[in-house]
Each structure stands twice: as structure tokens, then as C-alpha cells.
Motif scaffolding. Sequence first.
Motif, PDB file in Angstrom:
ATOM      1  N   TRP A 267      29.593  29.805  28.653  1.00  0.00           N
ATOM      2  CA  TRP A 267      28.963  30.926  27.968  1.00  0.00           C
ATOM      3  C   TRP A 267      27.438  30.898  28.101  1.00  0.00           C
ATOM      4  CZ3 TRP A 267      32.212  34.564  27.175  1.00  0.00           C
ATOM      5  CH2 TRP A 267      33.563  34.250  26.899  1.00  0.00           C
ATOM      6  N   GLY A 268      26.910  32.045  28.457  1.00  0.00           N
ATOM      7  CA  GLY A 268      25.474  32.188  28.617  1.00  0.00           C
ATOM      8  C   GLY A 268      24.954  31.701  29.947  1.00  0.00           C
ATOM      9  N   VAL A 269      25.851  31.135  30.780  1.00  0.00           N
ATOM     10  CA  VAL A 269      25.402  30.602  32.072  1.00  0.00           C
ATOM     11  C   VAL A 269      26.178  31.225  33.229  1.00  0.00           C
ATOM     12  CG1 VAL A 269      24.988  28.533  33.451  1.00  0.00           C
ATOM     13  CG2 VAL A 269      24.804  28.426  30.946  1.00  0.00           C
ATOM     14  N   GLY A 270      27.494  30.966  33.273  1.00  0.00           N
ATOM     15  CA  GLY A 270      28.285  31.470  34.386  1.00  0.00           C
ATOM     16  C   GLY A 270      29.680  30.892  34.390  1.00  0.00           C
ATOM     17  N   TYR A 271      30.092  30.317  35.549  1.00  0.00           N
ATOM     18  CA  TYR A 271      31.451  29.815  35.697  1.00  0.00           C
ATOM     19  C   TYR A 271      31.457  28.451  36.369  1.00  0.00           C
ATOM     20  CZ  TYR A 271      32.745  34.705  34.865  1.00  0.00           C
ATOM     21  OH  TYR A 271      32.894  35.958  34.323  1.00  0.00           O
TER      22      TYR A 271
ATOM     23  N   TYR B 255      22.705  43.128  52.328  1.00  0.00           N
ATOM     24  CA  TYR B 255      22.763  44.583  52.313  1.00  0.00           C
ATOM     25  C   TYR B 255      23.967  45.125  51.531  1.00  0.00           C
ATOM     26  CZ  TYR B 255      19.244  44.279  55.950  1.00  0.00           C
ATOM     27  OH  TYR B 255      18.098  44.002  56.654  1.00  0.00           O
ATOM     28  N   GLU B 256      24.777  44.226  50.990  1.00  0.00           N
ATOM     29  CA  GLU B 256      25.936  44.689  50.237  1.00  0.00           C
ATOM     30  C   GLU B 256      25.531  45.185  48.851  1.00  0.00           C
ATOM     31  OE1 GLU B 256      29.942  42.685  50.746  1.00  0.00           O
ATOM     32  OE2 GLU B 256      28.585  41.041  51.216  1.00  0.00           O
ATOM     33  N   PHE B 257      26.321  46.134  48.355  1.00  0.00           N
ATOM     34  CA  PHE B 257      26.124  46.608  46.982  1.00  0.00           C
ATOM     35  C   PHE B 257      26.360  45.450  46.031  1.00  0.00           C
ATOM     36  CE2 PHE B 257      28.216  48.175  43.077  1.00  0.00           C
ATOM     37  CZ  PHE B 257      27.142  48.875  42.542  1.00  0.00           C
ATOM     38  N   ARG B 258      25.392  45.187  45.148  1.00  0.00           N
ATOM     39  CA  ARG B 258      25.458  44.034  44.253  1.00  0.00           C
ATOM     40  C   ARG B 258      25.495  44.487  42.795  1.00  0.00           C
ATOM     41  NH1 ARG B 258      22.245  38.789  46.309  1.00  0.00           N
ATOM     42  NH2 ARG B 258      23.007  38.744  48.445  1.00  0.00           N
ATOM     43  N   ASP B 259      26.418  43.916  42.066  1.00  0.00           N
ATOM     44  CA  ASP B 259      26.555  44.219  40.651  1.00  0.00           C
ATOM     45  C   ASP B 259      27.088  42.965  39.973  1.00  0.00           C
ATOM     46  OD1 ASP B 259      27.077  45.133  38.130  1.00  0.00           O
ATOM     47  OD2 ASP B 259      28.242  46.880  38.750  1.00  0.00           O
ATOM     48  N   LEU B 260      26.325  42.433  39.019  1.00  0.00           N
ATOM     49  CA  LEU B 260      26.751  41.215  38.339  1.00  0.00           C
ATOM     50  C   LEU B 260      28.118  41.384  37.683  1.00  0.00           C
ATOM     51  CD1 LEU B 260      23.416  40.033  36.645  1.00  0.00           C
ATOM     52  CD2 LEU B 260      24.515  39.098  38.683  1.00  0.00           C
ATOM     53  N   ARG B 261      28.414  42.613  37.250  1.00  0.00           N
ATOM     54  CA  ARG B 261      29.709  42.864  36.603  1.00  0.00           C
ATOM     55  C   ARG B 261      30.861  42.698  37.580  1.00  0.00           C
ATOM     56  NH1 ARG B 261      28.295  48.627  34.177  1.00  0.00           N
ATOM     57  NH2 ARG B 261      27.402  48.704  36.269  1.00  0.00           N
ATOM     58  N   ALA B 262      30.572  42.856  38.863  1.00  0.00           N
ATOM     59  CA  ALA B 262      31.625  42.695  39.868  1.00  0.00           C
ATOM     60  C   ALA B 262      32.145  41.260  39.878  1.00  0.00           C
ATOM     61  CB  ALA B 262      31.104  43.078  41.250  1.00  0.00           C
ATOM     62  N   ILE B 263      31.261  40.283  39.611  1.00  0.00           N
ATOM     63  CA  ILE B 263      31.692  38.887  39.550  1.00  0.00           C
ATOM     64  C   ILE B 263      32.732  38.721  38.449  1.00  0.00           C
ATOM     65  CG2 ILE B 263      30.973  36.507  39.197  1.00  0.00           C
ATOM     66  CD1 ILE B 263      29.867  37.752  41.735  1.00  0.00           C
ATOM     67  N   ASP B 264      32.448  39.279  37.283  1.00  0.00           N
ATOM     68  CA  ASP B 264      33.385  39.177  36.159  1.00  0.00           C
ATOM     69  C   ASP B 264      34.721  39.834  36.499  1.00  0.00           C
ATOM     70  OD1 ASP B 264      31.369  37.941  34.673  1.00  0.00           O
ATOM     71  OD2 ASP B 264      30.627  39.857  33.920  1.00  0.00           O
ATOM     72  N   THR B 265      34.662  40.956  37.196  1.00  0.00           N
ATOM     73  CA  THR B 265      35.891  41.657  37.585  1.00  0.00           C
ATOM     74  C   THR B 265      36.725  40.801  38.527  1.00  0.00           C
ATOM     75  OG1 THR B 265      34.853  43.831  37.358  1.00  0.00           O
ATOM     76  CG2 THR B 265      36.818  43.703  38.726  1.00  0.00           C
ATOM     77  N   HIS B 266      36.071  40.211  39.523  1.00  0.00           N
ATOM     78  CA  HIS B 266      36.797  39.370  40.480  1.00  0.00           C
ATOM     79  C   HIS B 266      37.379  38.133  39.799  1.00  0.00           C
ATOM     80  CE1 HIS B 266      35.964  41.692  44.021  1.00  0.00           C
ATOM     81  NE2 HIS B 266      34.659  41.552  43.909  1.00  0.00           N
ATOM     82  N   VAL B 267      36.609  37.505  38.933  1.00  0.00           N
ATOM     83  CA  VAL B 267      37.097  36.319  38.217  1.00  0.00           C
ATOM     84  C   VAL B 267      38.300  36.681  37.347  1.00  0.00           C
ATOM     85  CG1 VAL B 267      36.553  34.631  36.413  1.00  0.00           C
ATOM     86  CG2 VAL B 267      34.910  35.074  38.255  1.00  0.00           C
ATOM     87  N   LYS B 268      38.219  37.814  36.666  1.00  0.00           N
ATOM     88  CA  LYS B 268      39.334  38.277  35.840  1.00  0.00           C
ATOM     89  C   LYS B 268      40.591  38.459  36.695  1.00  0.00           C
ATOM     90  CE  LYS B 268      40.659  42.171  32.825  1.00  0.00           C
ATOM     91  NZ  LYS B 268      41.669  42.793  33.695  1.00  0.00           N
ATOM     92  N   ASN B 269      40.415  39.049  37.884  1.00  0.00           N
ATOM     93  CA  ASN B 269      41.556  39.264  38.776  1.00  0.00           C
ATOM     94  C   ASN B 269      42.151  37.937  39.237  1.00  0.00           C
ATOM     95  OD1 ASN B 269      41.219  42.012  38.581  1.00  0.00           O
ATOM     96  ND2 ASN B 269      40.062  42.214  40.479  1.00  0.00           N
TER      97      ASN B 269
ATOM     98  N   THR C 163      26.001  30.321  38.307  1.00  0.00           N
ATOM     99  CA  THR C 163      25.607  31.559  37.646  1.00  0.00           C
ATOM    100  C   THR C 163      26.116  32.729  38.478  1.00  0.00           C
ATOM    101  OG1 THR C 163      23.501  31.777  38.842  1.00  0.00           O
ATOM    102  CG2 THR C 163      23.497  30.462  36.795  1.00  0.00           C
ATOM    103  N   ARG C 164      26.157  33.892  37.889  1.00  0.00           N
ATOM    104  CA  ARG C 164      26.587  35.072  38.630  1.00  0.00           C
ATOM    105  C   ARG C 164      25.632  35.350  39.781  1.00  0.00           C
ATOM    106  NH1 ARG C 164      27.714  35.309  33.446  1.00  0.00           N
ATOM    107  NH2 ARG C 164      29.719  36.126  32.699  1.00  0.00           N
TER     108      ARG C 164
END
Length: 234
Positions: free
Chosen positions: A220-224, A187-201, A175-176
Motif C-alpha cells: 500500500w502506497g508503493v506498488g506491487y 511511445y505507448e499510451f501510458r496510464d498508471l491505472r492500466a497497471i492496476d487493471t492488468h494486475v487485477k486480471n 512501483t507502477r
Amino acid sequence: MKDKILVVDDEWNMRNLIKIHLSKTFVDIDEAENGKEAIQMVDRTPYNLMILDIMLPDINGWEVCATVRKTKKIPILMLTARSDIKDRVYGLNIGADDYLIKPFAPEELVARATALIRRQKMIDKEMDTSILFFEDLSIDMDSRTVMVKDTPIELTPKEFDILYLIACQPKRVFTREIILDKIWATYEFRDLRAIDTHVKNIREKLGKSGLSYNPIKTVWGVGYKFFNTAEDKT
């Protein structure tokens, strides 16, 4: 070996302030006052972390980050006076590992720097250092290199970590949230959308290199999960 940090900022007061706070935990700290100097220093010296201001007098921090990412894997903590999410997403896309918005609390600066260095060391230590081989794709943790056939692929540190994490357990669905917990420090900035961005790259870079299949499959609906056969073209 002592952890080595490079602080890049055109303002002497800011560099000095950062050094004062970091020196309580780290003793080996270098400074650069512009982007070109920073790039030259990174080329000469193996740093464990670069703290990089976006607003520089010659070339901006984004350009420095993108240039360094072409050859180096060191964590990059970017400093910015802007809180716009678009800036953060852009920075992640070109290879930044974390952001800190000015003005910041000294404790947070030290915590984020420590977390970035610790995370990288933990990943290097905990992950199996053997080379993973798949169809036309190899992933080497020791050298942190990815090859498609005989062509090396340049991935950012987080892109590499995500690919290696998922490839190490090809039957597992991540999961993300799990990916964030495994790779991002507390302590890092966390954003679930960042996972999608990295995977896309990752997909785009491997696809452009000639890999005939998509090695990271969306559940779909779970992750990668990892997928290592050319039969899957999704």
C-alpha cells in the motif's frame, strides 16, 4: 528474420496509407480487410505485430483482439477514431497493447509500431529464460506460458510480462512507474491505472484456475511485489 506486420482495416485507402508509411521501416507487411480474414491469417502466420482497426464490417476489432488473444501473444496496436478513455481501458482488458487515435501522424504510427516490436524483443532477450517454479505455479519465459498445477493459464502479453517481471525479483517492490518503464515503450499510451487493471486480471485468472494464494501482493502506497506462499490470502 524480417519483422512481419498485419494491417487490418476495411478501407483500402487507409491500409495503403499505413503500408506506405510503415514500408520505410518494415518491408514485410500483409493486409486484411475484415475481422474473419485477419483471424485466419494470424492462425496461419507468425506476425510480430497486428495493427487493428476497431470499426470493421463483419466483426469489430475488439472481437478480433479477444479471439486472437485466446491463442496468440503478438502485440496488438488498435486504431480508433474515438478518444474515450473507457474504450482504451476496455481494449486493455481484452488484450490490446496500445492505441492510436485517428487521424494520426505517420511518424507516430511508425514509432509506436517500432516500439511495440522492440519492447517485445527486449523483454524476451533481457529476462532470464529459465522456468520459474513456485508453489503450484510455474512461469516459462521461453514459451511464454503460465501453469497452475497442470493447467495452462491464458494471459495477455502485458499480463505475462508484469507477472514475470515481478516474479523474477520476488524481494523487490515495484512501483507502477517502474512497471511502466520496464514494460511499456516510450511511445505507448501510458496510464498508471492500466497497471492496476492488468494486475487485477492476473489475480482473477490465477484465482479461477485454482491457485490457492495471491502471487502479486499490494504494498500500500508503493506498488506491487511477488508473494509465493499460500499463507497470504489477500
